[in-house]
Motif scaffolding. Structure first.
Motif, mmCIF file in Angstrom:
data_model
loop_
_atom_site.group_PDB
_atom_site.id
_atom_site.type_symbol
_atom_site.label_atom_id
_atom_site.label_comp_id
_atom_site.label_asym_id
_atom_site.label_seq_id
_atom_site.Cartn_x
_atom_site.Cartn_y
_atom_site.Cartn_z
ATOM 1 N N ALA A 1 51.242 57.021 48.699
ATOM 2 C CA ALA A 1 51.284 56.873 50.205
ATOM 3 C C ALA A 1 50.944 55.415 50.595
ATOM 4 C CB ALA A 1 50.321 57.867 50.913
ATOM 5 N N ALA A 2 50.256 54.713 49.733
ATOM 6 C CA ALA A 2 49.690 53.203 50.220
ATOM 7 C C ALA A 2 49.277 52.584 48.762
ATOM 8 C CB ALA A 2 48.554 53.228 51.193
ATOM 9 N N ILE A 3 49.232 51.486 48.884
ATOM 10 C CA ILE A 3 48.957 50.478 47.945
ATOM 11 C C ILE A 3 48.037 49.204 48.706
ATOM 12 C CG2 ILE A 3 50.635 51.042 46.403
ATOM 13 C CD1 ILE A 3 51.877 48.150 46.942
ATOM 14 N N HIS A 4 46.996 48.813 48.068
ATOM 15 C CA HIS A 4 46.677 47.437 48.386
ATOM 16 C C HIS A 4 46.662 46.314 47.630
ATOM 17 C CE1 HIS A 4 42.806 47.359 45.792
ATOM 18 N NE2 HIS A 4 42.583 48.733 46.162
ATOM 19 N N ILE A 5 47.213 45.163 47.936
ATOM 20 C CA ILE A 5 47.486 44.022 47.327
ATOM 21 C C ILE A 5 46.689 42.935 47.619
ATOM 22 C CG2 ILE A 5 49.064 42.031 46.680
ATOM 23 C CD1 ILE A 5 51.289 44.240 47.350
ATOM 24 N N GLU A 6 45.861 42.241 46.733
ATOM 25 C CA GLU A 6 44.818 41.474 46.836
ATOM 26 C C GLU A 6 45.239 39.710 46.724
ATOM 27 O OE1 GLU A 6 42.626 41.542 42.741
ATOM 28 O OE2 GLU A 6 43.068 43.281 43.815
ATOM 29 N N ASP A 7 44.557 38.947 47.105
ATOM 30 C CA ASP A 7 44.864 37.392 47.128
ATOM 31 C C ASP A 7 44.133 36.669 46.252
ATOM 32 O OD1 ASP A 7 42.293 37.475 47.964
ATOM 33 O OD2 ASP A 7 42.908 36.318 50.123
ATOM 34 N N GLN A 8 43.723 37.376 45.039
ATOM 35 C CA GLN A 8 43.139 36.994 43.707
ATOM 36 C C GLN A 8 44.326 36.166 42.934
ATOM 37 O OE1 GLN A 8 40.304 38.410 40.916
ATOM 38 N NE2 GLN A 8 39.458 39.873 42.377
ATOM 39 N N THR A 9 43.971 35.226 42.173
ATOM 40 C CA THR A 9 44.730 34.574 41.470
ATOM 41 C C THR A 9 44.961 35.406 40.181
ATOM 42 O OG1 THR A 9 43.056 33.224 40.317
ATOM 43 C CG2 THR A 9 44.250 32.262 41.838
ATOM 44 N N LYS B 1 43.726 38.827 37.519
ATOM 45 C CA LYS B 1 42.600 39.113 38.360
ATOM 46 C C LYS B 1 41.100 39.410 37.717
ATOM 47 C CE LYS B 1 41.304 42.851 39.693
ATOM 48 N NZ LYS B 1 40.871 43.932 40.697
ATOM 49 N N ARG B 2 40.014 39.539 38.295
ATOM 50 C CA ARG B 2 38.648 40.110 37.762
ATOM 51 C C ARG B 2 38.250 41.201 38.905
ATOM 52 N NH1 ARG B 2 34.716 36.982 36.859
ATOM 53 N NH2 ARG B 2 33.864 38.061 35.174
ATOM 54 N N CYS B 3 37.658 41.979 38.268
ATOM 55 C CA CYS B 3 36.836 42.880 39.110
ATOM 56 C C CYS B 3 36.077 42.364 40.244
ATOM 57 C CB CYS B 3 36.160 43.878 38.327
ATOM 58 S SG CYS B 3 35.349 45.232 39.484
ATOM 59 N N ALA B 4 36.199 42.709 41.509
ATOM 60 C CA ALA B 4 35.528 42.327 42.424
ATOM 61 C C ALA B 4 33.976 42.397 42.480
ATOM 62 C CB ALA B 4 36.028 42.649 43.644
ATOM 63 N N GLN B 5 33.606 43.467 41.659
ATOM 64 C CA GLN B 5 32.098 43.603 41.610
ATOM 65 C C GLN B 5 31.601 43.037 40.363
ATOM 66 O OE1 GLN B 5 30.775 45.084 44.276
ATOM 67 N NE2 GLN B 5 33.109 45.091 44.943
ATOM 68 N N PHE B 6 32.218 42.284 39.661
ATOM 69 C CA PHE B 6 31.583 41.438 38.808
ATOM 70 C C PHE B 6 30.855 40.300 39.251
ATOM 71 C CE2 PHE B 6 34.939 42.221 35.016
ATOM 72 C CZ PHE B 6 34.647 43.557 35.057
ATOM 73 N N PRO B 7 29.889 39.729 38.608
ATOM 74 C CA PRO B 7 29.204 38.714 39.295
ATOM 75 C C PRO B 7 29.906 37.553 39.802
ATOM 76 C CG PRO B 7 28.066 39.677 37.390
ATOM 77 C CD PRO B 7 29.212 40.213 37.364
ATOM 78 N N GLY B 8 29.618 36.808 40.651
ATOM 79 C CA GLY B 8 30.124 35.454 41.095
ATOM 80 C C GLY B 8 31.430 35.755 42.010
ATOM 81 N N ARG C 1 35.352 35.183 43.255
ATOM 82 C CA ARG C 1 36.467 35.204 42.573
ATOM 83 C C ARG C 1 37.451 34.079 43.013
ATOM 84 N NH1 ARG C 1 34.117 38.881 40.938
ATOM 85 N NH2 ARG C 1 34.113 37.243 39.329
ATOM 86 N N THR C 2 38.413 33.624 42.190
ATOM 87 C CA THR C 2 39.276 32.659 42.370
ATOM 88 C C THR C 2 40.458 33.487 43.250
ATOM 89 O OG1 THR C 2 38.737 31.526 40.408
ATOM 90 C CG2 THR C 2 40.804 30.980 41.375
ATOM 91 N N VAL C 3 40.515 32.802 44.427
ATOM 92 C CA VAL C 3 41.952 33.300 45.113
ATOM 93 C C VAL C 3 42.781 32.293 45.443
ATOM 94 C CG1 VAL C 3 40.302 34.641 46.164
ATOM 95 C CG2 VAL C 3 40.720 32.615 47.303
ATOM 96 N N SER D 1 38.451 36.690 49.497
ATOM 97 C CA SER D 1 37.981 35.265 49.767
ATOM 98 C C SER D 1 36.632 35.178 50.459
ATOM 99 C CB SER D 1 39.091 34.682 50.766
ATOM 100 O OG SER D 1 39.012 35.282 51.850
ATOM 101 N N ALA D 2 35.921 36.148 51.160
ATOM 102 C CA ALA D 2 34.697 35.947 51.424
ATOM 103 C C ALA D 2 33.834 35.426 50.764
ATOM 104 C CB ALA D 2 34.540 37.416 51.912
#
Length: 298
Positions: free
Chosen positions: A112-120, A123-130, A132-134, A164-165
């Motif tokens: 029904a829906a997908i999300h696409i992100e602006d990581q390079t 990608k790496r999991c957003a919840q990993f420390p540090g 992300r490169t976008v 990016s936040a």
């Protein structure tokens, strides 16, 4: 009752967003979990890329899952439930041509829906420390524009995610989210980590973007403390719980294995496990048998 078509599920998800209560989508990574979510009465399920990486490859969320693995897996899950399935489509798996194929594959999968992100990519999991490169702002916008253009079924929801936040701040994330909506995305997902100011950040995002907002409510902090009935008033239209199935299964499996190792049997652990009857009920065996009996001679 006939099985709803992919377009009907997509339309249903859009109607759910008009309701006063937020859409709560528990995280799953297989058809069994998806059936459990549906049986529990939830109106949508969320297929987590992190969980799919674990269940298919036994690896953490480090960008090893590709489009074919994700879309094929999504197809089987979407087919076994009547509720809308929201899927993690990572970065779209490459450039704009890859994104075009990503849209085609997930549409064909019946999600029904997908999300696409602006990581390079990768990608790496957003919840990993540090942070992300976008992608640059223009490249990120191009990707969303390509995704919008590639849709054949306008009912399939495209959720534009920005990571990016963490690196550039909330102002940049809002700038991107607004541009994504103007480009034709149906909703936005501003990835946030645990933060004592998270609720005020979400309020600001909602006020500025003026579009449906999805958030990961498993990140910790004040977001994770909200009840389902409180989500909408805080600016959360879709709440995903990516860690639910993978976290519950990991804990339960580890506990059962420890018991089997120490007690050397599972007979006295039965109260912590589904019986065969409960397991078959969760999978709808009685419905399958009833359908089969209509075409079977005694």
């Amino acid at each position: 009752m006939s099985t709803p078509t992919p377009s009907q599920k997509r339309q249903h998800l859009r109607k759910l967003l008009e309701e006063p209560r937020a859409v709560v989508a528990p995280g799953i990574y297989d058809g069994y979990g998806a059936r459990m979510v549906q049986n529990a009465g939830f109106h949508a399920a969320y297929m987590t890329g992190n969980g799919v990486s674990a269940t298919l490859l036994g690896t953490p969320d480090i960008g090893q899952i590709d489009l074919t693995l994700m879309s094929d897996h999504a197809r089987r899950i979407a087919a076994c439930i009547d509720i809308p399935l929201i899927c993690d489509a990572d970065t779209g798996y490459g450039g704009v041509l890859n994104i075009k194929r990503t849209i085609a594959e997930f549409e064909a999968a019946g999600v029904a829906a997908i999300h696409i992100e602006d990581q390079t990519f990768p990608k790496r999991c957003a919840q990993f420390p540090g942070a992300r490169t976008v992608l640059s702002f223009n490249d990120a916008l191009n990707h969303i524009e390509a995704a919008v253009s590639a849709r054949n079924d306008p009912l399939m929801m495209l959720i534009a995610r920005t990571d990016s936040a963490g690196h550039y701040g909330l102002e940049e994330a809002i700038k991107r989210a607004k541009a994504f909506i103007e480009a034709g995305a149906d909703a936005v997902f501003v990835e946030l980590k645990a933060n004592p100011d998270a609720l005020s950040m979400i309020k600001t995002i909602k006020q500025e973007v003026k579009a449906p907002c999805l958030f990961n409510v498993d990140v910790g902090g004040p977001i994770s403390q909200l009840k389902a009935s409180e989500l909408k008033s805080h600016g959360i239209d879709i709440a995903i719980h990516p860690s639910l199935a993978r976290g519950v299964f990991g804990h339960a499996m580890q506990s059962a294995l420890k018991h089997l190792q120490s007690a050397e049997k599972l007979s006295n652990y039965a109260e912590n496990m589904f019986s065969s009857a409960q397991y078959n009920e969760a999978l709808g065996l009685s419905e399958v048998q009833a359908w089969e009996s209509k075409f079977t001679s005694e």
